[in-house]
Design an enzyme around this catalytic site. Structure first.
Site, PDB file in Angstrom:
ATOM      1  CB  THR A 128      18.291  51.217  13.843  1.00 50.09           C
ATOM      2  OG1 THR A 128      17.829  52.563  13.956  1.00 50.09           O
ATOM      3  CG2 THR A 128      19.800  51.209  13.675  1.00 50.09           C
ATOM      4  CD  GLU A 129      17.484  46.297   8.402  1.00 50.19           C
ATOM      5  OE1 GLU A 129      16.293  46.053   8.171  1.00 50.19           O
ATOM      6  OE2 GLU A 129      18.405  45.986   7.619  1.00 50.19           O
ATOM      7  CB  SER A 134      21.696  57.391  10.304  1.00 51.51           C
ATOM      8  OG  SER A 134      21.989  57.624  11.664  1.00 51.51           O
ATOM      9  CD  GLU A 243      13.120  58.928  16.493  1.00 52.56           C
ATOM     10  OE1 GLU A 243      14.099  58.281  16.948  1.00 52.56           O
ATOM     11  OE2 GLU A 243      12.537  58.615  15.436  1.00 52.56           O
ATOM     12  NE  ARG A 244      15.558  63.880  12.306  1.00 58.48           N
ATOM     13  CZ  ARG A 244      15.471  63.910  10.986  1.00 58.48           C
ATOM     14  NH1 ARG A 244      14.956  64.967  10.391  1.00 58.48           N
ATOM     15  NH2 ARG A 244      15.907  62.899  10.256  1.00 58.48           N
ATOM     16  NE  ARG A 269      34.472  70.358  47.496  1.00 61.89           N
ATOM     17  CZ  ARG A 269      35.118  69.446  48.200  1.00 61.89           C
ATOM     18  NH1 ARG A 269      34.587  68.944  49.302  1.00 61.89           N
ATOM     19  NH2 ARG A 269      36.305  69.014  47.780  1.00 61.89           N
ATOM     20  N   GLY A 340      34.489  68.155  40.815  1.00 61.00           N
ATOM     21  CA  GLY A 340      35.815  67.599  41.038  1.00 61.00           C
ATOM     22  C   GLY A 340      35.761  66.084  41.077  1.00 61.00           C
ATOM     23  N   GLY A 341      36.473  65.473  42.007  1.00 61.68           N
ATOM     24  CA  GLY A 341      36.508  64.017  42.100  1.00 61.68           C
ATOM     25  C   GLY A 341      35.150  63.397  42.373  1.00 61.68           C
ATOM     26  N   GLY A 365      18.985  59.426  14.554  1.00 64.63           N
ATOM     27  CA  GLY A 365      19.713  60.106  13.482  1.00 64.63           C
ATOM     28  C   GLY A 365      20.929  60.798  14.056  1.00 64.63           C
TER      29      GLY A 365
END
Length: 390
Positions: A128-129, A134, A243-244, A269, A340-341, A365
């Site tokens: 990648t550049e 992609s 890779e995918r 909880r 939640g929080g 990609g």
């Protein structure tokens, strides 16, 4: 599911890997997440355990095992509360080393693949550049032949292990005016004059080292050309299916981890006199995500089984990454909501998991590019074939 794809040996490997990760990795994760540096000793320990050599030839120190050992490796790495650490390990083992094994000369395999398997050398794949993303064919980095050397100029970005690495597998244009047919692959030692690696500050994957790398008149021996000149693009495309699939497996595994953690949290909880796992609206939300994740996992396993038999599963791997990374983001988003929080607090794993997961639809990609590849196959009847015979 397990009985279809995983043998008793796979399960024993999973147990031993899980124990190893809990003992040798988990105690260091918080430090590595804070410093952004994974200490060198752990690479050597992974090598000693054989984890980097699962699918590589025994002659170089590998184990030559089927791909479901790799599936186990990837899935368990997603449960150490740091996708960045996981990325550093699998990018070394399945991005850089895949090219060494497939295109490297015997000398390169002896000098780089073998010590990569043992954990003595760390590799990074540089494709990648900054201006390409992609668009692999649009790369600008060049490698000009000069006597018995190549001179490399250009830059790469978003390179996992870019600062740690001992060597780079670099894609560069040897014939810039003929597009993707002019790309070649090279082995480049990271300590050569003219190389500058700059660490990038990321939203997630904090433990992993991601870099932008500049090559300023870097001279390498001509023998460091990997494979044939001008065949770089087919080599890259050849390995995209793996890779995918790796990123798809990572996605379903982190989704499972998020669900397991959240379901356990919900069972403890309390609100309005009962645990929140008794509220229908919350239960049904989690059930829908669990269903989506299970669909992804079954599809991913089926694609891996076909790839392991030597089939070219570019369509299935592309679908797997596209769907699994989307499902992971949606699942983890909902799981964080269930806390939640507390879900927003750094001491709980969902905040980090949400950040880490967001790279899924981008790396390897983007989802937009994957949709266009699938559009060509589905609408335009494009039939992609392996460009290079295994």
């Amino acid at each position: 599911m397990d009985s279809v794809y995983f043998t008793e040996e796979h399960q024993l490997f999973r147990e031993s890997l899980r124990d190893f990760l809990q003992k040798e990795v988990v105690p260091h994760i918080e430090k590595w997440e804070k410093t952004g540096t994974i200490e060198r000793f752990i690479w050597k320990k992974f090598g000693e355990m054989g984890f980097f050599g699962l699918r590589y030839p025994e002659v170089y120190g590998g184990l030559n095992l089927d791909l479901f050992y790799t599936v186990v490796f990837l899935e368990e790495l997603q449960k150490v509360k740091s996708s960045g650490f996981a990325a550093a390990m699998w990018a070394h083992a399945y991005l850089a080393m895949t090219h060494l094994n497939a295109e490297g000369s015997e000398r390169i395999k002896q000098d780089y693949l073998a010590p990569s398997i043992s954990g003595d050398k760390i590799g990074a794949l540089c494709i990648t550049e900054p201006f390409g993303g992609s668009d692999v064919a649009g790369m600008r980095t060049t490698a000009v032949k000069k006597g018995d050397s190549y001179i490399i100029n250009g830059s790469k970005t978003f390179i996992t292990n870019g600062v740690y690495a001992d060597y780079y597998v670099v894609a560069a244009k040897t014939t810039p005016d003929i597009g993707n047919k002019g790309i070649s692959m090279f082995l480049v030692d990271a300590n050569l004059k003219g190389i500058t690696a700059t660490k990038l500050d990321k939203l997630g994957w904090r433990a992993s080292d991601t870099a932008e790398i500049a090559f300023d008149n870097v001279e390498i021996p001509a023998e460091n050309l990997m494979g044939e000149e001008g065949k770089g693009f087919p080599y890259i495309m050849q390995h995209f299916a793996l890779e995918r699939l790796i990123m798809a497996i990572n996605a379903h595994a982190r989704s499972e981890y998020a669900l397991e953690y959240t379901i356990d949290y919900m069972s403890k909880r309390e609100a309005f006199g009962t645990t929140i796992d008794k509220f229908q609206a919350l239960r049904h939300t989690i059930v829908e995500h669990a269903t989506d994740v299970e669909h992804c996992k079954i599809f991913n396993y089926a694609a891996v089984a076909r790839l392991d038999k030597g089939e070219y599963v570019v369509k299935e791997a592309t679908m797997a990454k596209l769907k699994s990374t989307k499902v992971a983001d949606e699942t983890i988003y909902s799981c964080l909501q269930m806390l939640g929080g507390y879900g927003y607090m750094e001491e709980y794993p969902l905040a980090r998991l949400l950040r880490d997961s967001r790279l899924g639809p981008i790396g390897g990609g983007t989802s937009e590019i994957l949709k266009e590849i699938l559009s060509k196959m589905i609408f335009d009847k494009q039939n992609y074939q392996p460009a290079v015979k295994p």
